[in-house]
Design a protein around this motif. Structure first.
Motif, PDB file in Angstrom:
ATOM      1  N   ARG A 231       0.841  -1.218   0.000  1.00  0.00           N
ATOM      2  CA  ARG A 231       0.000   0.000   0.000  1.00  0.00           C
ATOM      3  C   ARG A 231       0.862   1.248   0.000  1.00  0.00           C
ATOM      4  O   ARG A 231       0.611   2.187  -0.774  1.00  0.00           O
ATOM      5  CB  ARG A 231      -0.928  -0.012   1.213  1.00  0.00           C
ATOM      6  CG  ARG A 231      -1.617   1.320   1.459  1.00  0.00           C
ATOM      7  CD  ARG A 231      -2.552   1.280   2.647  1.00  0.00           C
ATOM      8  NE  ARG A 231      -1.923   0.840   3.871  1.00  0.00           N
ATOM      9  CZ  ARG A 231      -1.133   1.608   4.631  1.00  0.00           C
ATOM     10  NH1 ARG A 231      -0.847   2.848   4.265  1.00  0.00           N
ATOM     11  NH2 ARG A 231      -0.621   1.130   5.757  1.00  0.00           N
ATOM     12  N   GLN A 232       1.863   1.259   0.846  1.00  0.00           N
ATOM     13  CA  GLN A 232       2.731   2.438   0.933  1.00  0.00           C
ATOM     14  C   GLN A 232       3.479   2.683  -0.372  1.00  0.00           C
ATOM     15  O   GLN A 232       3.740   3.840  -0.747  1.00  0.00           O
ATOM     16  CB  GLN A 232       3.708   2.263   2.095  1.00  0.00           C
ATOM     17  CG  GLN A 232       3.034   2.297   3.460  1.00  0.00           C
ATOM     18  CD  GLN A 232       3.884   1.667   4.563  1.00  0.00           C
ATOM     19  OE1 GLN A 232       5.026   1.275   4.333  1.00  0.00           O
ATOM     20  NE2 GLN A 232       3.317   1.556   5.769  1.00  0.00           N
ATOM     21  N   THR A 235       1.523   4.852  -2.609  1.00  0.00           N
ATOM     22  CA  THR A 235       1.073   6.110  -2.020  1.00  0.00           C
ATOM     23  C   THR A 235       2.196   7.142  -1.967  1.00  0.00           C
ATOM     24  O   THR A 235       3.144   7.014  -1.187  1.00  0.00           O
ATOM     25  CB  THR A 235       0.543   5.870  -0.588  1.00  0.00           C
ATOM     26  OG1 THR A 235      -0.394   4.798  -0.612  1.00  0.00           O
ATOM     27  CG2 THR A 235      -0.125   7.113  -0.039  1.00  0.00           C
ATOM     28  N   SER A 236       2.078   8.173  -2.800  1.00  0.00           N
ATOM     29  CA  SER A 236       3.019   9.292  -2.743  1.00  0.00           C
ATOM     30  C   SER A 236       2.513  10.325  -1.738  1.00  0.00           C
ATOM     31  O   SER A 236       1.314  10.637  -1.724  1.00  0.00           O
ATOM     32  CB  SER A 236       3.140   9.958  -4.117  1.00  0.00           C
ATOM     33  OG  SER A 236       3.613   9.038  -5.078  1.00  0.00           O
ATOM     34  N   THR A 241      -3.570   9.130  -4.180  1.00  0.00           N
ATOM     35  CA  THR A 241      -3.829   7.944  -3.356  1.00  0.00           C
ATOM     36  C   THR A 241      -3.888   8.317  -1.884  1.00  0.00           C
ATOM     37  O   THR A 241      -4.747   7.824  -1.140  1.00  0.00           O
ATOM     38  CB  THR A 241      -2.749   6.876  -3.588  1.00  0.00           C
ATOM     39  OG1 THR A 241      -2.651   6.597  -4.983  1.00  0.00           O
ATOM     40  CG2 THR A 241      -3.075   5.597  -2.838  1.00  0.00           C
ATOM     41  N   ALA A 242      -2.987   9.191  -1.461  1.00  0.00           N
ATOM     42  CA  ALA A 242      -2.994   9.638  -0.073  1.00  0.00           C
ATOM     43  C   ALA A 242      -4.300  10.335   0.272  1.00  0.00           C
ATOM     44  O   ALA A 242      -4.833  10.175   1.385  1.00  0.00           O
ATOM     45  CB  ALA A 242      -1.809  10.571   0.187  1.00  0.00           C
ATOM     46  N   LEU A 245      -6.862   7.582   0.730  1.00  0.00           N
ATOM     47  CA  LEU A 245      -6.621   6.798   1.938  1.00  0.00           C
ATOM     48  C   LEU A 245      -6.934   7.584   3.205  1.00  0.00           C
ATOM     49  O   LEU A 245      -7.258   6.983   4.238  1.00  0.00           O
ATOM     50  CB  LEU A 245      -5.171   6.311   1.969  1.00  0.00           C
ATOM     51  CG  LEU A 245      -4.802   5.236   0.938  1.00  0.00           C
ATOM     52  CD1 LEU A 245      -3.315   4.917   1.019  1.00  0.00           C
ATOM     53  CD2 LEU A 245      -5.632   3.980   1.121  1.00  0.00           C
ATOM     54  N   SER A 246      -6.847   8.912   3.144  1.00  0.00           N
ATOM     55  CA  SER A 246      -7.200   9.711   4.312  1.00  0.00           C
ATOM     56  C   SER A 246      -8.669   9.527   4.681  1.00  0.00           C
ATOM     57  O   SER A 246      -9.053   9.696   5.840  1.00  0.00           O
ATOM     58  CB  SER A 246      -6.908  11.191   4.064  1.00  0.00           C
ATOM     59  OG  SER A 246      -7.793  11.748   3.103  1.00  0.00           O
TER      60      SER A 246
END
Length: 275
Positions: A231-232, A235-236, A241-242, A245-246
């Protein structure tokens, strides 16, 4: 794969899960002469397998030349009381009874069997149909290492196997992996609908969602990297994506809270069905 047998493998019930196991057994070298399928209405894939390989199919088992090495019970739970008492009569002292019926406890089988008979309770999931399932299994105190190995060989025809030390954990296995494919399919559904909300047409959005969910699942399957790191890697910091995901990972009401609530609800229902 080798199957160490002292008697036939009896498969009671040839529905979707029974058929998936049977197909895997034949593909992995189990001799058709060693298989007896008890199924009153054989059809579809099982009928084709029978025509090709010639294993025995009967509506009921009247007599056997030797006790089965294993009786695999794959009938629907609601049919168990009608099917298993007659089937139990064929269990010999070295037979292991293995059930893949949801909600049926080891004790519910033991009461129809002679004392000391080995019983294994297993919970596979639907990706077994393509050999990519996973099964949680637990045995009673009478299961020998040889019988455990045989059950593992039979279950591995459908995918991976995880052995448990406590039958109570089967409800948790059911909630995570038994019901889990439905959660993943729901993810594809909801992702596609979210794509429509973002302006995509329904066909394109579904194509993107299906390929994304299945592709990410295959990447997870092939990779030795843990899911959090995967997942990380996508995610930039401060990126798109971040931002998504928030929302999904928010402290209250995020995906973790929803999935935990869902799994606990499934676990609770499993216990209710087994009581």
């Amino acid at each position: 794969m080798s199957f160490r047998l002292d008697g036939p493998v009896v498969l009671a019930g040839a529905g979707k899960m029974g058929a998936a196991l049977l197909s895997g057994w034949i593909a992995r070298g189990l001799q058709p002469r060693d298989v007896i399928v008890q199924e009153p209405n054989i059809a579809g894939d099982v009928a084709e397998l029978q025509r090709t390989h010639g294993f025995s199919v009967v509506s009921s088992i009247e007599a056997l030349s030797s006790p089965p090495s294993v009786i695999v019970v794959a009938v629907k739970p609601q049919a168990m009381d009608a099917v298993f008492p007659e089937l139990a009569k064929h269990a010999g002292p070295h037979t292991v009874v293995m059930s893949i019926a949801a909600g049926k406890s080891i004790a519910s089988f033991e009461r129809h069997l002679s004392p000391g008979i080995a019983v294994v309770r297993a919970m596979p999931n639907t990706p077994a149909a393509i050999g990519r399932g996973i099964t949680g299994a637990v045995g009673n105190a009478h299961v020998t290492e040889t019988q455990k190995d045989l059950c593992s060989s039979l279950l591995k025809a459908a995918g991976d196997v995880v052995w448990l030390n406590d039958e109570a954990l089967i409800d948790a296995v059911t909630a995570v992996s038994g019901s889990g494919p439905a959660y993943v399919f729901l993810l594809a559904e909801t992702l596609a609908r979210a794509g429509e909300a973002a302006g995509l047409d329904a066909k394109t959005s579904m194509q993107l969602a299906r390929a994304t969910v299945s592709g990410a699942g295959e990447l997870l399957h092939r990779s030795e990297t843990d899911p959090a790191t995967l997942r990380q890697n996508v995610t930039s910091p401060g990126g798109t994506t971040a931002a998504a995901l928030s929302v999904l990972m928010r402290e209250k009401g995020g995906l973790q809270d929803l999935l935990t609530e869902a799994v606990l609800a499934a676990k609770k229902r499993g216990r209710e069905l087994g009581s």
